[in-house]
Design an enzyme around this catalytic site. Structure first.
Site, PDB file in Angstrom:
ATOM      1  N   ASP A  67       0.817  -1.214   0.000  1.00 29.13           N
ATOM      2  CA  ASP A  67       0.000   0.000   0.000  1.00 29.13           C
ATOM      3  C   ASP A  67       0.853   1.267   0.000  1.00 29.13           C
ATOM      4  OD1 ASP A  67       0.896  -0.426   2.583  1.00 29.13           O
ATOM      5  OD2 ASP A  67      -1.077  -0.806   3.426  1.00 29.13           O
ATOM      6  N   ASP A 136      -7.718  -2.819  13.701  1.00 24.31           N
ATOM      7  CA  ASP A 136      -9.092  -3.140  13.289  1.00 24.31           C
ATOM      8  C   ASP A 136      -9.126  -4.383  12.390  1.00 24.31           C
ATOM      9  OD1 ASP A 136      -8.023  -2.201  10.925  1.00 24.31           O
ATOM     10  OD2 ASP A 136      -9.520  -0.629  10.590  1.00 24.31           O
ATOM     11  N   HIS A 138      -7.254  -4.937   9.679  1.00 23.85           N
ATOM     12  CA  HIS A 138      -6.961  -4.751   8.255  1.00 23.85           C
ATOM     13  C   HIS A 138      -5.622  -5.366   7.850  1.00 23.85           C
ATOM     14  CE1 HIS A 138      -5.190  -0.477   9.195  1.00 23.85           C
ATOM     15  NE2 HIS A 138      -4.180  -1.309   9.039  1.00 23.85           N
ATOM     16  N   GLU A 143      -9.684  -1.996   4.855  1.00 23.34           N
ATOM     17  CA  GLU A 143     -10.449  -1.699   6.060  1.00 23.34           C
ATOM     18  C   GLU A 143     -11.678  -2.598   6.146  1.00 23.34           C
ATOM     19  OE1 GLU A 143      -8.902  -0.153   8.128  1.00 23.34           O
ATOM     20  OE2 GLU A 143      -8.508   1.958   7.730  1.00 23.34           O
TER      21      GLU A 143
HETATM   22  C1  GLP Z   1      -0.600   0.091   8.488  1.00 23.18           C
HETATM   23  C2  GLP Z   1      -0.299  -0.760   7.256  1.00 23.18           C
HETATM   24  C3  GLP Z   1      -0.529  -2.232   7.516  1.00 23.18           C
HETATM   25  C4  GLP Z   1       0.102  -2.642   8.837  1.00 23.18           C
HETATM   26  C5  GLP Z   1      -0.483  -1.827   9.961  1.00 23.18           C
HETATM   27  C6  GLP Z   1      -0.001  -2.223  11.333  1.00 23.18           C
HETATM   28  O1  GLP Z   1      -1.950   0.366   8.642  1.00 23.18           O
HETATM   29  N1  GLP Z   1      -1.056  -0.354   6.122  1.00 23.18           N
HETATM   30  O2  GLP Z   1       0.009  -2.970   6.448  1.00 23.18           O
HETATM   31  O3  GLP Z   1      -0.095  -4.013   9.062  1.00 23.18           O
HETATM   32  O4  GLP Z   1      -0.155  -0.474   9.700  1.00 23.18           O
HETATM   33  O5  GLP Z   1       1.044  -1.401  11.749  1.00 23.18           O
HETATM   34  P1  GLP Z   1       1.906  -1.637  13.047  1.00 23.18           P
HETATM   35  O6  GLP Z   1       2.866  -2.718  12.719  1.00 23.18           O
HETATM   36  O7  GLP Z   1       2.616  -0.315  13.224  1.00 23.18           O
HETATM   37  O8  GLP Z   1       0.980  -1.992  14.143  1.00 23.18           O
END
Ligand code: GLP
Length: 261
Positions: A67, A136, A138, A143
């Site tokens: 992404d 959440d 995702h 989402e």
């Molecule tokens: C973002 C990314 C996800 C990732 C998530 C969790 O939203 N788009 O791909 O899994 O963050 O992040 P963290 O590892 O900082 O909890």
């Protein structure tokens, strides 16, 4: 699905890096799907260290990130391009030409989704997709309610994701409200998936994704549809799993895990 629980986040990240390195060593011309987020930083540090020790070679590896924020240019320090350069690409022997992310500045969003899908297809598909999970549920930026058949597209973020990720922006309101993300369907096309979940705060969502019902309310649960998934967790994130004894049993006894124990 196989579930591997390591004593702490550092060990879980090392295990994840080893799974990736071993897969690349078995097939040097490799298409690697990458994720961002704090969870992945120690994975990338370990892969960079392994690369320095000549334990893994990225010279024939192509990467495709999940992404990118819409509206952020590559040089913006909150863009996922910047994150990837900083945490991984600048520290390994990869040819930057072979590193791909959606273009957050693309004028035509529909065309950008199609371009990204076509690039993955032309490369021969993703050999291994690395995944984290949002609070959440995702994966990528899919989402809640994202279709399990979705492909790369622009997606509005939830207020919860906005609150969580805007702490990295200064001021927080400069965080984009939308992002390009591979779809759930895109992710499920990968030949293998490795998901890493660490931290006690993720224990509830980890249990929902791994053991809960299939639901687009938790897009991480879609990994249950994939035939080749390994989920690596630390003790904190594993705290609410009900089949723990089985997971440890498999890891302790299956020959394929011999070199990882
Ligand atoms: C973002 C990314 C996800 C990732 C998530 C969790 O939203 N788009 O791909 O899994 O963050 O992040 P963290 O590892 O900082 O909890």
């Amino acid at each position: 699905m196989e579930v591997i629980i390591q004593p702490d986040a550092a060990a879980a990240a090392k295990m994840t890096a080893r799974l990736i390195a071993d897969a690349i060593n078995a097939k040097p011309q490799f298409n690697l799907g990458l994720a961002t987020g704090a969870t992945m930083e120690p994975v990338y540090a370990e892969l960079a260290a392994m690369n320095r020790r000549n334990e893994v070679d990225f010279s024939r590896v192509s990467t495709f990130n999940l992404d990118e924020y819409i509206g952020l240019p590559p040089e913006d320090k909150n863009s996922y391009r910047y994150y990837m350069n900083y945490h991984l690409f600048d520290k390994i022997n990869i040819d930057k030409k072979n590193t791909n992310l959606p273009d957050g500045m693309a004028a035509d969003e529909v065309a950008e989704g199609a371009r990204y899908e076509a690039a993955m297809k032309k490369a021969g598909g993703i050999d291994l997709q690395l995944l984290g999970i949002g609070s959440d549920g995702h994966i990528g930026f899919n989402e809640p309610l994202s279709s399990f058949a979705s492909r790369t597209r622009a997606k509005p973020l939830t207020p919860a994701t906005y609150r969580q990720n805007s702490v990295y922006f200064d001021p927080p309101e400069t965080m984009p409200m939308r992002a390009f993300t591979m779809g759930v369907g895109t992710i499920l096309d990968a030949k293998r998936i490795v998901m890493l979940i660490t931290g006690a705060k993720k224990a509830g969502i980890a249990a929902q994704a791994i053991e809960g019902p299939l639901t687009s309310m938790v897009t991480g649960s879609a990994i249950q549809l994939h035939p080749a998934v390994v989920v690596v967790l630390d003790e904190g994130a594993a705290a609410q799993l009900t089949m723990r004894e089985y997971y440890d049993w498999v890891f302790a006894h299956e020959p394929k895990w011999k070199n990882y124990r």
